[in-house]
Design an enzyme around this catalytic site. Structure first.
Site, PDB file in Angstrom:
ATOM      1  N   ASN A 125       0.857  -1.199   0.000  1.00  0.00           N
ATOM      2  CA  ASN A 125       0.000   0.000   0.000  1.00  0.00           C
ATOM      3  C   ASN A 125       0.887   1.242   0.000  1.00  0.00           C
ATOM      4  OD1 ASN A 125      -2.731  -0.451  -0.230  1.00  0.00           O
ATOM      5  ND2 ASN A 125      -3.025  -0.909   1.922  1.00  0.00           N
TER       6      ASN A 125
ATOM      7  N   ARG B 234     -12.988   8.428  12.009  1.00  0.00           N
ATOM      8  CA  ARG B 234     -12.058   7.499  12.672  1.00  0.00           C
ATOM      9  C   ARG B 234     -11.198   8.243  13.687  1.00  0.00           C
ATOM     10  NH1 ARG B 234     -10.002   2.693   8.600  1.00  0.00           N
ATOM     11  NH2 ARG B 234     -11.924   2.492   7.392  1.00  0.00           N
TER      12      ARG B 234
ATOM     13  N   GLY C 159      -7.631  -8.351   0.813  1.00  0.00           N
ATOM     14  CA  GLY C 159      -7.248  -8.892   2.101  1.00  0.00           C
ATOM     15  C   GLY C 159      -6.656 -10.277   1.984  1.00  0.00           C
TER      16      GLY C 159
ATOM     17  N   HIS D 144      -8.479  40.385  -2.957  1.00  0.00           N
ATOM     18  CA  HIS D 144      -8.279  39.157  -3.724  1.00  0.00           C
ATOM     19  C   HIS D 144      -9.055  39.127  -5.037  1.00  0.00           C
ATOM     20  CE1 HIS D 144      -5.809  37.290  -0.719  1.00  0.00           C
ATOM     21  NE2 HIS D 144      -6.721  37.471   0.227  1.00  0.00           N
TER      22      HIS D 144
ATOM     23  N   HIS E 153      -9.482   3.655  -4.266  1.00  0.00           N
ATOM     24  CA  HIS E 153     -10.252   2.476  -3.835  1.00  0.00           C
ATOM     25  C   HIS E 153     -10.355   2.450  -2.318  1.00  0.00           C
ATOM     26  CE1 HIS E 153     -10.100  -1.553  -2.052  1.00  0.00           C
ATOM     27  NE2 HIS E 153     -10.865  -1.977  -3.035  1.00  0.00           N
TER      28      HIS E 153
ATOM     29  N   GLU F 246     -13.483   2.853   0.177  1.00  0.00           N
ATOM     30  CA  GLU F 246     -13.692   1.835   1.217  1.00  0.00           C
ATOM     31  C   GLU F 246     -13.952   2.492   2.571  1.00  0.00           C
ATOM     32  OE1 GLU F 246     -10.531  -0.952   3.492  1.00  0.00           O
ATOM     33  OE2 GLU F 246     -10.636  -1.304   1.321  1.00  0.00           O
TER      34      GLU F 246
END
Length: 484
Positions: free
Chosen positions: A104, A289, A132, A453, A188, A192
């Site tokens: 990875n 997470r 896996g 800006h 991917h 996931e």
């Protein structure tokens, strides 16, 4: 050594061992090496016993055991270990030999390593491998990129060991030069992350709002897996919810709610920021997470910060159907964002990516495999230049039918204090993408007010920039116009 092996592999951890056994089962002879040589001995006397697998105790012995052009696959921890192994191998290899990194790896490292290895007269492949432990053994999704001249030599091996879809097509094809293969694998993994977070939010709603037990939730996911949501992740969620501990209680309830991550989701989000792509759902999945990891802080905050107590009084079956629609519509958004990122990267790095082919590579073997991907393949077959998957007639129709339930689920979850960052950010992206006039005009006015800006005007051609002296104290000098 009487007969030379077809391919070599370095790194006998779980993925490495299983890939070797997969290769051997497809008729290829394999030589193996591991820095801790006892792993070679244990493998040869265990799972590899009696098979066409040769053990070696040094890099020199491994190289000498291989037929030309030598093909050596590295399955070691991403980072410095890969660079060190490449430098160890190079002095023993000859022009045209091939080094393959199957870990990875972050795609910029593969860009760099491809150039470096090619400068030595060798060829390099950086390939994503998904599926896996089980996928590595029985058939993974394989996403190779790097030196295109190497592809004809590794293609027979990779396509033989890859997963196959219904018509026998392998879930493996050439992705592109340099780091393209590892980039597609990174996206991917980001998708996931998004899929897993969406499923977890659906589980959270069922558990803490509707009040369902794990057996009831198991039946819901079992039913969902028979329809549009049929996928590996929904399938394993069904199985996890039915799994009992030795005392007969649900095993999932005994797992601490702190999620780990290895960085690929973070890489995806950072790359999206670098390329200016609104990858909101995957970004929220990564941050979710991170939030789960501060368990101690959350425990303390739960006794201090106030919010509504979840209370559900509606039709459980109808709301569960709405939840299915919310999950499906959000999943469409996740893939739409992921494909938008790939299209931006292809333009930035001059890659010729086959988007329908990528969907086919993900159709089997990998963690995000689902029947959903067949529809993505059809979308790009029907319109290779489509700018966003949500504009494809099939996916547009699905969102049209799902969005009433999607909105009800998000609104009900928020009203009851159930966090749904991925489901709600997906809906926010959908509404933002279809919005004819966003409030960014005010934002540009603010930027021009405090930083000169500049802005574009609705009554002037695009590409013309203007500055206003908002306070009467400023000058006419404007800041340089650029976009990050």
């Amino acid at each position: 050594m009487d007969k030379l092996s077809d391919i070599g592999l370095i790194g006998l951890a779980v993925m490495g061992e299983n890939l070797v056994l997969n290769m051997e089962s497809k008729g290829f002879s394999v030589s193996v090496y591991n820095r801790t040589t006892s792993k070679v001995d244990n493998f040869l006397s265990g799972r590899a016993k009696g098979k066409n697998i040769t053990g070696t105790r040094s890099v020199e012995e491994l190289v000498a055991s291989l037929s030309r052009p030598r093909k050596i696959m590295i399955m070691v921890k991403a980072g410095n270990a890969v660079d060190e192994m490449i430098d160890t191998l190079i002095p023993h290899l000859e022009s045209g030999d091939i080094i393959i990194d199957g870990g990875n790896t972050h795609f910029p490292d593969t860009n760099r390593r491809t150039a470096y290895v090619e400068s030595k007269g060798l060829l390099y492949i950086g390939t994503g491998v998904s599926g896996g432990e089980e996928g590595a053994l029985l058939g993974p999704s394989i996403m190779p990129g790097g030196s295109k001249a190497a592809w004809p030599f590794v293609k027979p091996v990779f396509q033989a060991i890859a997963a196959k879809v219904e018509d026998g097509s392998p879930c493996c094809d050439w992705v592109g030069e340099n780091g393209a293969g590892h980039f597609v694998k990174m996206v991917h993994n980001g998708i996931e992350y998004g899929d897993m977070q969406l499923i977890c939010e659906a589980y959270h709603i069922m558990r803490d709002l509707i009040g369902m037990n794990t057996d009831e939730m198991h039946l819901v996911f079992k039913e969902w897996n028979k329809g549009d949501l049929n996928s590996y992740l929904v399938e394993i969620t069904r199985n996890i919810l039915a799994f009992k501990d030795e005392d007969g209680n649900p095993f999932v309830d005994k797992i601490l709610d702190t999620a780990g991550q290895k960085g690929t989701g973070k890489w995806t989000a950072i790359t999206a920021l670098d390329l200016g792509i609104p990858l909101t759902l995957i970004g929220e999945a990564v941050f979710s997470r991170c939030l789960s990891a501060v368990k101690g802080e959350r425990l303390k905050a739960s006794g201090i910060l106030q919010g509504p107590e979840p209370a559900f009084s509606g039709d459980k079956k109808k709301f569960t159907d709405n939840l299915r629609d919310a999950l499906y519509a959000s999943k469409i958004v996740s893939y739409a964002q992921g494909y938008a990122l790939m299209k931006a990267a292809a333009e930035e790095f001059k890659w010729d990516l086959n988007y329908g082919g990528i969907a086919l590579m993900w159709r089997g073997g990998c963690i995000i495999r689902s029947i959903f991907l067949g529809k993505i393949k059809e979308a790009f077959t029907n319109n290779p230049s489509i700018t966003n998957l949500m504009l494809d007639p099939f996916f547009k129709d699905k969102i049209d039918k799902a969005q009433d339930g999607w909105r009800k689920v998000v609104a009900t979850a928020l009203t009851n204090g159930i966090p749904v960052p991925a489901l709600s950010s997906a809906l926010g992206y959908y509404d933002g993408y279809r919005c004819k006039r966003l409030p960014a005009n005010l934002l540009q006015a603010q930027r021009d007010y405090f930083g000169a800006h500049t802005y574009e005007r609705t009554d002037k051609p695009r590409g013309q920039f203007f500055h206003t002296n908002w306070t009467g104290r400023g000058g006419t000098t404007a800041s340089t116009t650029y976009n990050v």
